[in-house]
Design a protein around this motif. Structure first.
Motif, mmCIF file in Angstrom:
data_model
loop_
_atom_site.group_PDB
_atom_site.id
_atom_site.type_symbol
_atom_site.label_atom_id
_atom_site.label_comp_id
_atom_site.label_asym_id
_atom_site.label_seq_id
_atom_site.Cartn_x
_atom_site.Cartn_y
_atom_site.Cartn_z
ATOM 1 N N ALA A 57 0.794 -1.331 -0.058
ATOM 2 C CA ALA A 57 0.057 -0.144 0.011
ATOM 3 C C ALA A 57 0.705 1.327 -0.124
ATOM 4 O O ALA A 57 0.315 2.116 -0.650
ATOM 5 C CB ALA A 57 -0.994 -0.024 1.195
ATOM 6 N N LEU A 58 1.983 1.402 0.750
ATOM 7 C CA LEU A 58 2.918 2.239 0.770
ATOM 8 C C LEU A 58 3.416 2.719 -0.692
ATOM 9 O O LEU A 58 3.361 3.731 -1.130
ATOM 10 C CB LEU A 58 4.263 2.169 1.589
ATOM 11 N N PHE A 59 3.860 1.590 -1.191
ATOM 12 C CA PHE A 59 4.338 1.799 -2.675
ATOM 13 C C PHE A 59 3.176 2.116 -3.589
ATOM 14 O O PHE A 59 3.447 2.712 -4.567
ATOM 15 C CB PHE A 59 5.190 0.584 -3.125
ATOM 16 N N ALA A 60 2.164 1.588 -3.451
ATOM 17 C CA ALA A 60 1.052 1.901 -4.238
ATOM 18 C C ALA A 60 0.810 3.345 -4.415
ATOM 19 O O ALA A 60 0.644 4.231 -5.248
ATOM 20 C CB ALA A 60 -0.178 1.136 -4.032
ATOM 21 N N TRP A 61 0.492 4.008 -3.094
ATOM 22 C CA TRP A 61 0.415 5.437 -2.836
ATOM 23 C C TRP A 61 1.767 6.374 -3.454
ATOM 24 O O TRP A 61 1.398 7.299 -4.366
ATOM 25 C CB TRP A 61 0.301 5.834 -1.524
ATOM 26 N N HIS A 62 2.753 5.848 -3.249
ATOM 27 C CA HIS A 62 4.030 6.497 -4.133
ATOM 28 C C HIS A 62 3.897 6.520 -5.649
ATOM 29 O O HIS A 62 3.964 7.420 -6.383
ATOM 30 C CB HIS A 62 4.988 5.907 -3.813
ATOM 31 N N ALA A 63 3.353 5.226 -6.169
ATOM 32 C CA ALA A 63 3.216 4.854 -7.564
ATOM 33 C C ALA A 63 2.162 5.905 -7.994
ATOM 34 O O ALA A 63 2.286 6.556 -9.371
ATOM 35 C CB ALA A 63 2.687 3.585 -7.757
ATOM 36 N N ILE A 64 1.068 6.007 -7.254
ATOM 37 C CA ILE A 64 -0.037 7.030 -7.719
ATOM 38 C C ILE A 64 0.380 8.301 -8.106
ATOM 39 O O ILE A 64 0.266 9.060 -9.143
ATOM 40 C CB ILE A 64 -1.238 6.924 -6.796
ATOM 41 N N GLU A 65 1.201 8.796 -7.025
ATOM 42 C CA GLU A 65 1.664 10.308 -7.155
ATOM 43 C C GLU A 65 2.641 10.498 -8.114
ATOM 44 O O GLU A 65 2.891 11.480 -8.655
ATOM 45 C CB GLU A 65 1.993 10.745 -5.772
ATOM 46 N N GLU A 66 3.475 9.517 -8.279
ATOM 47 C CA GLU A 66 4.464 9.350 -9.394
ATOM 48 C C GLU A 66 3.785 9.579 -10.764
ATOM 49 O O GLU A 66 4.442 10.363 -11.631
ATOM 50 C CB GLU A 66 5.482 8.101 -9.292
ATOM 51 N N MET A 67 2.722 8.934 -10.965
ATOM 52 C CA MET A 67 1.907 9.093 -12.232
ATOM 53 C C MET A 67 1.376 10.528 -12.288
ATOM 54 O O MET A 67 1.421 11.203 -13.402
ATOM 55 C CB MET A 67 0.818 8.265 -12.189
ATOM 56 N N GLU A 68 1.052 11.003 -11.257
ATOM 57 C CA GLU A 68 0.540 12.422 -11.107
ATOM 58 C C GLU A 68 1.504 13.557 -11.417
ATOM 59 O O GLU A 68 1.215 14.467 -12.301
ATOM 60 C CB GLU A 68 -0.049 12.921 -9.634
ATOM 61 N N HIS A 69 2.949 13.221 -10.881
ATOM 62 C CA HIS A 69 3.593 14.519 -11.346
ATOM 63 C C HIS A 69 4.796 14.168 -12.156
ATOM 64 O O HIS A 69 6.027 14.786 -12.148
ATOM 65 C CB HIS A 69 4.224 15.101 -9.680
ATOM 66 N N ARG A 70 4.658 13.047 -12.640
ATOM 67 C CA ARG A 70 5.894 12.410 -13.578
ATOM 68 C C ARG A 70 6.450 13.608 -14.710
ATOM 69 O O ARG A 70 7.677 13.209 -15.197
ATOM 70 C CB ARG A 70 5.386 11.217 -14.344
#
Length: 292
Positions: free
Chosen positions: A158-171
């Motif tokens: 879940a931690l890495f999922a949240w990080h993944a989501i936000e990487e998508m948002e500001h990539r």
């Protein structure tokens, strides 16, 4: 000529998320020490790496004229700050396990200090944009198929999922700063991805083996673990090898991060977090929605 399709997600700052990392077992990836420590070693880089990214972008903040990019930069900085806080907590868990986290971080900060003081702002923003490209691709690679992280503990997943989501948002934020105001030569842009990749994975493998040594594994045992475990990441059909095509897109002259689709189940994570307020439930729904 066909128009290039663009996929974008708006950065949203989310704070005070609790992933209950203190409840995670020592070898949280299917009781596999090597895979666990590889992900731990990658996580170790994030807090100070995110702070370096923030500093690199801030070098150009006063030059940005576009109001939209200004806002995206502000959200990028706040998101990266939250990532640092969350991964600091994971680092503390590793410290409690007897890992030499402080030594790793001291060495890492010496590198970042050197880059910021001795390299040009253009070089640093290019390094940041390249690292953001890598992390966005890893987010896609780790979560596009359910099997990849099936054995991972739900809280870390879940931690890495949240990080993944936000990487998508500001990539694309650092990339747009680099392109709009950085005036970075193409040769520098291309070089920094290759160099960032070598540094990131070289240090990750090194730290993995240092931590395995602190876990009590002998040199021979660590060698066996590397022989068995590295192909899962980098083999012909390895998890990270699967992102090679999108990785190489960076070297195209007209490349932009928004040319890559946002991960398919992105909306599932966002909706679940809105409904429950629980990042662990959101991470589980996100993982469950991946392809079988």
């Amino acid at each position: 000529m066909n128009a290039i399709v663009q996929y974008q997600a708006t950065p949203v700052v989310r704070s005070d998320l609790d992933f209950k990392l203190n409840e995670v077992p020592r070898f949280w990836f299917g009781d596999d020490p090597f895979r666990t420590r590889m992900f731990d070693a990658l996580s170790l880089t994030f807090p100070d790496g995110e702070r370096y990214f923030i500093q690199s972008v801030r070098l150009f903040r006063d030059q940005i004229q576009d109001p939209d990019l200004k806002q995206r930069v502000a959200d990028f900085i706040r998101q990266e700050a939250q990532h640092g806080i969350a991964h600091d907590k994971m680092n503390q868990v590793m410290k409690d396990q007897g890992m030499p986290v402080d030594l790793f971080i001291q060495r890492l900060n010496k590198i970042f200090k050197f880059e910021l003081e001795q390299r040009s702002p253009q070089y640093n923003i290019a390094m940041t944009a390249a690292a953001e490209h890598l992390t966005a691709l890893m987010a896609e690679t780790f979560y596009s198929k359910k099997e990849t992280l099936r054995d991972a503990h739900p809280y870390v997943r879940a931690l890495f999922a949240w990080h993944a989501i936000e990487e998508m948002e500001h990539r694309d934020v650092a990339f747009d700063v680099m392109k709009q105001v950085g005036h970075v030569p193409e040769s520098t842009r291309k070089f920094t991805l290759a160099w960032t990749t070598a540094l990131m994975f070289g240090f990750t493998i090194y730290r993995t083996n240092v931590m395995l040594k602190h876990d009590g594994f002998s040199r021979f045992q660590r060698l066996q673990m590397n022989i068995k475990g590295l192909p899962w990441f980098f083999g012909k059909n390895g998890t990270l090898s699967k992102m090679s095509q999108q990785y190489r897109d960076w070297f195209k002259k007209d490349f932009h991060p928004s040319q890559h689709p946002v991960i398919a189940q992105y909306d599932v994570w966002v909706k679940t977090l809105e409904e429950t307020g629980d990042p662990i439930q959101a991470g589980e729904a996100f993982w469950q929605a991946a392809l079988d």
